[in-house]
Design a protein around this motif. Structure first.
Motif, PDB file in Angstrom:
ATOM      1  N   ALA A 291       0.756  -1.288   0.046  1.00  0.00           N
ATOM      2  CA  ALA A 291       0.084  -0.089  -0.110  1.00  0.00           C
ATOM      3  C   ALA A 291       0.853   1.287   0.045  1.00  0.00           C
ATOM      4  O   ALA A 291       0.556   2.345  -0.491  1.00  0.00           O
ATOM      5  N   ASP A 292       2.177   1.149   0.764  1.00  0.00           N
ATOM      6  CA  ASP A 292       2.755   2.467   0.714  1.00  0.00           C
ATOM      7  C   ASP A 292       4.275   2.125   1.103  1.00  0.00           C
ATOM      8  O   ASP A 292       4.593   1.141   1.701  1.00  0.00           O
ATOM      9  N   VAL A 293       5.105   2.927   0.505  1.00  0.00           N
ATOM     10  CA  VAL A 293       6.575   2.929   1.086  1.00  0.00           C
ATOM     11  C   VAL A 293       6.875   4.471   1.117  1.00  0.00           C
ATOM     12  O   VAL A 293       6.712   5.365   0.404  1.00  0.00           O
ATOM     13  N   SER A 294       7.313   4.937   2.592  1.00  0.00           N
ATOM     14  CA  SER A 294       7.778   6.448   2.609  1.00  0.00           C
ATOM     15  C   SER A 294       8.489   6.218   3.901  1.00  0.00           C
ATOM     16  O   SER A 294       9.090   5.128   4.638  1.00  0.00           O
ATOM     17  N   PHE A 295       9.033   7.593   4.432  1.00  0.00           N
ATOM     18  CA  PHE A 295      10.219   7.678   5.198  1.00  0.00           C
ATOM     19  C   PHE A 295       9.801   8.457   6.489  1.00  0.00           C
ATOM     20  O   PHE A 295       9.228   9.515   6.174  1.00  0.00           O
ATOM     21  N   ASP A 296      10.354   8.116   7.616  1.00  0.00           N
ATOM     22  CA  ASP A 296       9.948   9.011   8.624  1.00  0.00           C
ATOM     23  C   ASP A 296      10.962   9.844   8.996  1.00  0.00           C
ATOM     24  O   ASP A 296      12.281   9.847   8.246  1.00  0.00           O
ATOM     25  N   THR A 301      12.658   3.658   6.930  1.00  0.00           N
ATOM     26  CA  THR A 301      11.641   3.212   5.853  1.00  0.00           C
ATOM     27  C   THR A 301      10.708   2.547   6.078  1.00  0.00           C
ATOM     28  O   THR A 301      10.784   1.488   6.926  1.00  0.00           O
ATOM     29  N   TRP A 302       9.311   2.880   5.989  1.00  0.00           N
ATOM     30  CA  TRP A 302       8.210   2.234   6.133  1.00  0.00           C
ATOM     31  C   TRP A 302       7.700   1.495   5.115  1.00  0.00           C
ATOM     32  O   TRP A 302       7.524   2.135   4.148  1.00  0.00           O
ATOM     33  N   VAL A 303       7.093   0.407   5.074  1.00  0.00           N
ATOM     34  CA  VAL A 303       6.313  -0.331   4.034  1.00  0.00           C
ATOM     35  C   VAL A 303       5.229  -0.763   4.599  1.00  0.00           C
ATOM     36  O   VAL A 303       5.091  -1.269   5.719  1.00  0.00           O
ATOM     37  N   VAL A 304       4.064  -0.346   4.051  1.00  0.00           N
ATOM     38  CA  VAL A 304       2.756  -0.637   4.693  1.00  0.00           C
ATOM     39  C   VAL A 304       2.038  -1.858   3.440  1.00  0.00           C
ATOM     40  O   VAL A 304       2.290  -1.490   2.291  1.00  0.00           O
ATOM     41  N   VAL A 305       1.654  -2.921   4.020  1.00  0.00           N
ATOM     42  CA  VAL A 305       1.235  -3.982   3.091  1.00  0.00           C
ATOM     43  C   VAL A 305      -0.131  -4.500   3.644  1.00  0.00           C
ATOM     44  O   VAL A 305      -0.580  -4.523   4.689  1.00  0.00           O
ATOM     45  N   ASP A 306      -0.871  -4.761   2.507  1.00  0.00           N
ATOM     46  CA  ASP A 306      -2.210  -5.658   2.660  1.00  0.00           C
ATOM     47  C   ASP A 306      -1.967  -6.790   2.654  1.00  0.00           C
ATOM     48  O   ASP A 306      -1.359  -7.375   1.718  1.00  0.00           O
ATOM     49  N   LEU A 307      -2.517  -7.657   3.649  1.00  0.00           N
ATOM     50  CA  LEU A 307      -2.425  -9.081   3.776  1.00  0.00           C
ATOM     51  C   LEU A 307      -3.790  -9.782   3.566  1.00  0.00           C
ATOM     52  O   LEU A 307      -5.007  -9.311   3.936  1.00  0.00           O
ATOM     53  N   ALA A 308      -3.771 -10.814   3.002  1.00  0.00           N
ATOM     54  CA  ALA A 308      -4.988 -11.623   2.915  1.00  0.00           C
ATOM     55  C   ALA A 308      -5.038 -13.023   2.505  1.00  0.00           C
ATOM     56  O   ALA A 308      -3.847 -13.564   1.868  1.00  0.00           O
ATOM     57  N   VAL A 325       5.679  -2.203   8.500  1.00  0.00           N
ATOM     58  CA  VAL A 325       7.155  -2.626   8.846  1.00  0.00           C
ATOM     59  C   VAL A 325       7.839  -1.453   8.686  1.00  0.00           C
ATOM     60  O   VAL A 325       8.072  -0.964   7.718  1.00  0.00           O
ATOM     61  N   ALA A 326       8.970  -1.156   9.914  1.00  0.00           N
ATOM     62  CA  ALA A 326      10.019  -0.219   9.509  1.00  0.00           C
ATOM     63  C   ALA A 326      11.308  -0.849   9.479  1.00  0.00           C
ATOM     64  O   ALA A 326      11.618  -1.753  10.377  1.00  0.00           O
ATOM     65  N   VAL A 327      12.172  -0.213   8.802  1.00  0.00           N
ATOM     66  CA  VAL A 327      13.793  -0.714   8.625  1.00  0.00           C
ATOM     67  C   VAL A 327      14.661   0.592   8.932  1.00  0.00           C
ATOM     68  O   VAL A 327      14.163   1.586   8.349  1.00  0.00           O
ATOM     69  N   ASP A 328      15.548   0.358   9.583  1.00  0.00           N
ATOM     70  CA  ASP A 328      16.555   1.586   9.801  1.00  0.00           C
ATOM     71  C   ASP A 328      17.370   1.799   8.543  1.00  0.00           C
ATOM     72  O   ASP A 328      17.280   1.280   7.414  1.00  0.00           O
ATOM     73  N   ALA A 329      18.225   2.619   8.695  1.00  0.00           N
ATOM     74  CA  ALA A 329      19.064   3.184   7.525  1.00  0.00           C
ATOM     75  C   ALA A 329      19.965   1.993   6.866  1.00  0.00           C
ATOM     76  O   ALA A 329      20.707   2.342   5.947  1.00  0.00           O
ATOM     77  N   THR A 330      20.096   0.984   7.769  1.00  0.00           N
ATOM     78  CA  THR A 330      21.021   0.039   7.292  1.00  0.00           C
ATOM     79  C   THR A 330      20.112  -1.437   6.598  1.00  0.00           C
ATOM     80  O   THR A 330      20.723  -2.441   6.339  1.00  0.00           O
ATOM     81  N   ARG A 332      17.740  -2.754   8.567  1.00  0.00           N
ATOM     82  CA  ARG A 332      17.282  -3.724   9.644  1.00  0.00           C
ATOM     83  C   ARG A 332      16.098  -3.397  10.185  1.00  0.00           C
ATOM     84  O   ARG A 332      15.721  -2.269  10.374  1.00  0.00           O
ATOM     85  N   GLU A 333      15.138  -4.406  10.298  1.00  0.00           N
ATOM     86  CA  GLU A 333      13.866  -4.184  10.840  1.00  0.00           C
ATOM     87  C   GLU A 333      13.886  -3.846  12.295  1.00  0.00           C
ATOM     88  O   GLU A 333      14.496  -4.339  13.172  1.00  0.00           O
ATOM     89  N   VAL A 334      13.063  -2.582  12.367  1.00  0.00           N
ATOM     90  CA  VAL A 334      13.216  -2.228  13.704  1.00  0.00           C
ATOM     91  C   VAL A 334      11.697  -1.889  14.311  1.00  0.00           C
ATOM     92  O   VAL A 334      11.406  -1.470  15.393  1.00  0.00           O
ATOM     93  N   GLN A 335      10.508  -2.124  13.506  1.00  0.00           N
ATOM     94  CA  GLN A 335       9.300  -1.808  14.047  1.00  0.00           C
ATOM     95  C   GLN A 335       8.354  -2.545  13.322  1.00  0.00           C
ATOM     96  O   GLN A 335       8.349  -2.668  11.897  1.00  0.00           O
ATOM     97  N   ARG A 336       7.146  -3.191  13.889  1.00  0.00           N
ATOM     98  CA  ARG A 336       6.029  -3.300  13.228  1.00  0.00           C
ATOM     99  C   ARG A 336       4.762  -2.888  13.617  1.00  0.00           C
ATOM    100  O   ARG A 336       4.610  -2.932  15.103  1.00  0.00           O
ATOM    101  N   LEU A 337       3.712  -2.478  13.063  1.00  0.00           N
ATOM    102  CA  LEU A 337       2.712  -2.087  13.503  1.00  0.00           C
ATOM    103  C   LEU A 337       1.354  -2.853  12.819  1.00  0.00           C
ATOM    104  O   LEU A 337       1.593  -3.151  11.480  1.00  0.00           O
ATOM    105  N   THR A 338       0.467  -3.096  13.576  1.00  0.00           N
ATOM    106  CA  THR A 338      -0.715  -3.829  13.012  1.00  0.00           C
ATOM    107  C   THR A 338      -1.574  -2.579  12.812  1.00  0.00           C
ATOM    108  O   THR A 338      -2.205  -2.097  13.912  1.00  0.00           O
TER     109      THR A 338
END
Lengths: 377, 644
Positions: A291-296, A301-308, A325-330, A332-338
């Motif tokens: 659904a989206d890729v953007s940056f905080d 880097t945040w990627v928003v995905v739709d799952l089914a 899901v967020a990954v840092d500048a390298t 590496r995954e650092v965050q997930r939000l439902t």
């Protein structure tokens, strides 16, 4: 309007009778959701809708997934949901337009953008408007303003100079710059020429410091004009979505059944400094779409995905969700939000993004209205 | 509105209940054939319930919403258009082949979603081009033709989207609520054994591609049947130059196929194969053309020292800061650069009329203006000009004498006397002529015959300067005449006084004359009487008593004026003022008691006795005084009567 050619009027009556009997003997026929006729709200006084009283409900056969975080990401991390706004379907200030009708594309708000001051700009194209909304921490919604826009707009992007870009791929086939306060058109930039094979291939608008970039096929950015709408004769290209400051570009790839891959790319003008990494993110459900890729603001880097998840023979998913899901500048995954999952057949265009205030916004549709969530550290 | 909803209901009812005729049956189609039909709808209008369009037609139709809920709250104009299900039915050609411009709309989204007649439900992950995504729920529904996907899971679709957007092609999201459908009787494309047909390739689908269109030929070998560019070997990977106007473009040959084009020209270089092997970029600084072997050596460019290597590579080799890159004189390109200022050989060209400095290794010969010798003994002051020696004026033989002919003979001057007119250079002479080698003329006459000026000639102009001294004005009755301001001025009158008091002395034509005459009478007051005196009386005075009430003042009885006309009547009346003074502006007396010249009063009447020197007799004077007083008193009395 032209009616289908079904024969004589007498035949119509017979068919209607037969049909009525058939429907009565089978299953109850659901009606198209009623809607309040849209009205124009330009200059209307601010109106508030307090919520969340109308929590979207899930459609038949669908369920919101429970969060399935990895142990290292047991909590929602440092980010929390700071508010939830529920906008009832309708055309009044603070409501959102939805159109379900026979033999045509069902629609609801397709995109949103958020100003640095936290004001939410909602593309309510069914009502032919963009609403500027202020949402309180209790979910109370105040309409700060509204401008009329084309009903065929599909994406929007705020400019630093009180302008508003609107994407219309099919009718004007342009990115239109309007005054964010009055809706008066400032410029029209055609979605054609170098880098754009056809207007329908455009997948997003990006207002950057050096002008308007349009994304083609979720893969390449093309600068089509400066911030004032003067067409760019050079048309430079950038790969993927570009982080603020131009430190890196990121491409996202949906990899069925349940992975999303983020790839950091070197930018042409910074071939040595840009990090190069690939983040292969595994998801708890089959991936349906990105659904989206953007940056905080911290460079994540945040990627928003739709799952089914589907079962054979059924069209509707038996399980669905939306996850950020967020990954840092390298990488590496650092965050997930439902997040709340989108439900319903409506086409969506930009229903999740990092706003101008650095928070993550996501909107989802339900039976009774549109929900917008704000997530922030 | 109700009618439209009823029509919609009928449409749904028919779709659910109507069974196509048994003879109707779709023809087999390839996926490409479906897509070929599908793409023709782009640009046509959305027509709720419609299903016909004519590819290439300019009139696309117009859909206009009449309500907020979308169609069927809309109207349509024009002959062409389709809704979503009408479009897919036509693209799939179900349930029978039907021309695109012929209306036929047998199925709705309810049919496509809920039935499987001429189509089948498939897994969404198996969808291919020409399949469809469909949705129908609660009376709402949509269907579109799938073309291809993108990396995010969005899809390119052909669809008749709605009243506002019309029939379009583009990327869109697909809700998970859509189901995937595949047309039945899809025909597998024809198969061929890949081979070459002339310059054309024929692939497994029997599709033919003419390689000649891209300057290639067809090659069939162990790598398959393919086009091999005329620029490439049939196998292997190498770089080649590709033709272009600037000679800078290149590409990679990959088993005969040109890929990854590039442009050396963007970096100021040629694409070259002159060194053998694959194409390389060689700097245009190092080779004059793509076919020129690059030359190794240094050159200067924009103040930097650049070094060409033997392969045409170019790198900067900085010079020391105090020795900037300099180009050798007359040279360019590789090998032309040195660091620092290059030295010169002997720059002296032997020409005294040029300066010969060495500038950045180059001799320069700059014209100067130095003295020089043109080799002519009869010229002097020769000077350089335009790098040559310009002869000066003739060696000094001119003696400045117009009456001699001068010449230089073998470095010696000769001067031969001449005759004839000449110009002595003096404008105050005329008729100048040479005589014995001397030029002289006659003085110009300037005497103005004025004894009081000194005459001269200056620069050809006569001037007269005033002088002092005695002169004669020609009048014998004056003596001691003298010059004043350039003119002779009369001197004092010649004395003719004969010593007689009562004679009038004069001078005529230098001779004295003496004639008799009166002298003026003067009046003054002595007590209350008027005293009259005359020089001609020998200074004897006569007293005239005045009335008691009018004692003498200012030489008059009562100090009052009297009108001389009383004694010598004029031609008109005199007028007196209120104070009794005479109107002619003559003074009324100064009141000082001093004598007032009576003759002055008398003279003012214009007819006086100025020419007459006759003295009044005593009795007459008395009568005059009395008559004047009487007349004056009468006049005053009359003035009082008239209130003046």
């Amino acid at each position: 309007m032209a009616a289908p050619a079904f024969g004589t009027r007498r035949l119509h009556w017979v068919l209607a009778l037969v049909t009525g009997l058939a429907l009565a003997s089978c299953q109850p026929r659901a009606s198209v959701p009623s809607q309040t006729p849209p009205t124009t709200n330009v200059g209307a006084p601010a109106a508030s809708v307090h919520g969340p009283s109308a929590t979207p409900t899930l459609g038949p056969g669908a369920a919101t997934i429970a969060a399935k975080p990895t142990p290292a990401l047991a909590s929602q991390g440092a980010w929390h949901r700071s508010w939830v706004a529920d906008l009832p379907w309708g055309a009044a200030p603070g409501q959102a337009g939805r159109r379900w009708a026979a033999e045509q594309n069902p629609e609801a708000p397709m995109a949103l953008d958020v100003a640095p001051d936290g004001a939410v700009w909602l593309l309510d194209q069914v009502n032919g408007r963009v609403q500027r909304l202020r949402v309180a921490t209790d979910g109370g919604v105040t309409q700060l303003g509204s401008v009329q826009v084309s009903a065929t707009s599909q994406d929007l992007a705020l400019t630093p100079t009180d302008g508003l870009w609107l994407l219309d791929r099919f009718v004007s086939k342009s990115a239109r710059l309007v005054d964010a306060a009055t809706g008066v058109t400032r410029a029209d930039v055609a979605l054609s020429g170098s880098g754009i094979a056809e207007p329908g291939a455009v997948s997003a608008l990006w207002q950057r410091g050096d002008g308007l970039w349009v994304e083609v096929e979720h893969a390449t950015l093309v600068r089509v004009s400066n911030s004032a709408g003067v067409p760019d004769p050079v048309r430079p290209l950038l790969p993927g979505r570009v982080a603020p400051g131009g430190q890196r570009a990121v491409k996202a790839l949906r990899v069925p059944p349940n992975r999303v891959v983020l790839q950091a790319l070197a930018l042409p003008h910074r071939p040595q400094t840009a990090p190069k990494w690939v983040a292969d993110l595994k998801l708890p459900l089959p991936i349906w779409a990105i659904a989206d890729v953007s940056f905080d603001a911290t460079g994540r880097t945040w990627v928003v995905v739709d799952l089914a998840r589907f079962v054979p023979g059924e069209d509707a998913p038996v399980e669905r969700g939306r996850m950020a899901v967020a990954v840092d500048a390298t990488g590496r995954e650092v965050q997930r939000l439902t997040l709340c999952p989108p439900i319903g057949p409506e086409e969506q265009f930009r229903t999740a993004r990092i706003g101008g205030d650095g928070a993550l916004y996501s909107m989802c549709r339900g039976e009774s209205g549109l929900r917008i969530e704000r997530w922030a550290p | 509105m109700i009618a439209k909803r009823l029509a919609f209901l009928l449409l749904v009812a028919m779709a659910l209940t109507w069974t196509p005729p048994a003879l109707a049956k779709p023809e087999p189609m390839t996926r490409d054939a479906v897509m070929a039909l599908g793409k023709t709808v782009v640009g046509f209008s959305y027509w709720w319930g419609g299903a016909k369009w004519q590819p290439g037609a300019t009139a696309k139709g117009t859909c206009t919403p009449t309500g907020a809920d979308g169609c069927p709250d809309c109207t349509h104009s024009g002959p062409w258009g389709a809704d979503c299900s009408g479009f897919v039915g036509k693209a799939w050609q179900v349930d029978k082949p039907t021309a695109l411009d012929t209306y036929y709309h047998p199925y709705s989204t309810a049919n496509f979603t809920n039935q499987e007649t001429w189509w089948s439900k498939i897994a969404k992950g198996d969808v291919q081009k020409a399949d469809a995504f469909t949705y129908n729920k609660n009376g709402a529904g949509h269907i579109f033709l799938y073309h291809k996907g993108d990396p995010w899971g969005s899809v390119y679709a052909y669809e008749c989207k709605g009243c506002a957007s019309g029939c379009v092609y583009g990327l869109r999201s697909v809700s998970a609520d859509y189901g995937a459908r595949q047309r039945k009787l899809l025909q597998t494309a024809a198969t061929c054994q890949p081979h070459c047909e002339g310059t054309a390739t024929v692939d497994a689908k029997c599709d033919k591609v003419d390689c000649a269109a891209s300057a290639a030929s067809c090659v069939a070998d162990s790598l398959g049947v393919r086009c091999v560019s005329s620029l490439c070997p049939a196998t292997g990977v190498t770089q080649v130059c590709t033709p272009d106007e600037k000679g800078g473009t290149f590409a990679t040959c990959d088993n005969g196929s040109l890929k990854d084009p590039g442009d050396c020209g963007a970096y100021g270089a040629w694409c070259s194969t002159v060194l053998g092997g694959p194409a390389t970029c060689i700097s245009a600084f190092c080779a004059a053309s793509p076919s020129t072997v690059p030359t190794a050596g240094d050159l200067c460019f924009q103040g930097k020292r650049l070094r060409c290597d033997a392969k045409g590579g170019l790198t900067e080799v900085p010079c020391p800061p105090d020795q900037p890159c300099s180009q050798l004189p007359g040279q360019s390109g590789p090998g032309s650069a040195v660091c620092g200022v290059p030295a010169c050989a002997d720059c002296n060209d032997g020409n005294p009329c040029t300066d010969d400095p060495c500038v950045n290794g180059t001799c320069q010969h700059v014209p100067n203006a130095a003295p020089c010798d043109d080799g002519n003994p009869c010229s002097a002051g020769d000077m350089c000009a335009n790098s040559g020696c310009l002869a000066g004026p003739s060696f000094g033989c001119d003696d400045g004498n117009p009456c001699t002919s001068d010449a230089c003979l073998g470095g010696q001057c000769t001067h031969v006397a001449q005759t004839g007119s000449c110009n002595d250079g003096n404008a105050c002479t005329y008729a100048d002529a040479c005589a014995d080698g001397v030029c002289a003329g006659a003085p110009k006459p300037c005497d103005d015959a004025n004894p009081c000026t000194s005459d001269s000639c200056q620069d050809g102009t006569c001037t007269a300067i005033a002088t002092d001294g005695a002169c004669d004005d020609g009048d014998g009755c004056t003596v001691g005449d003298s010059c004043f301001a350039g003119a002779c001025t009369a001197g004092a009158a010649q004395s003719c006084d004969d010593g007689e008091t009562c004679t009038q002395d004069g001078c005529e034509d230098g001779a004295c004359t003496h004639s008799g005459g009166d002298q003026p009478i003067k009046a003054s007051c002595v007590g209350s009487a008027v005293q009259l005196t005359s020089p001609c009386t020998g200074g004897e005075a006569k007293l005239l008593p005045c009335p008691e009430d009018s004692p003498c003042k200012f030489g008059l009885c009562g100090g009052l004026s009297f009108d001389p006309n009383d004694f010598f009547p004029p031609s008109g009346d005199a007028t007196t003022t209120t104070d009794g003074s005479l109107r002619d502006g003559l003074p009324t007396g100064d009141g000082g008691g001093s004598g007032v010249p009576v003759n002055a009063l008398v003279a003012s009447n214009g007819a006086g006795c100025s020419a007459s020197h006759s003295a009044l007799p005593d009795g007459a004077l008395l009568l005059l005084a009395l008559a004047g007083l009487t007349r004056l008193l009468r006049r005053r009395a009359g003035m009082r009567r008239h209130g003046v």
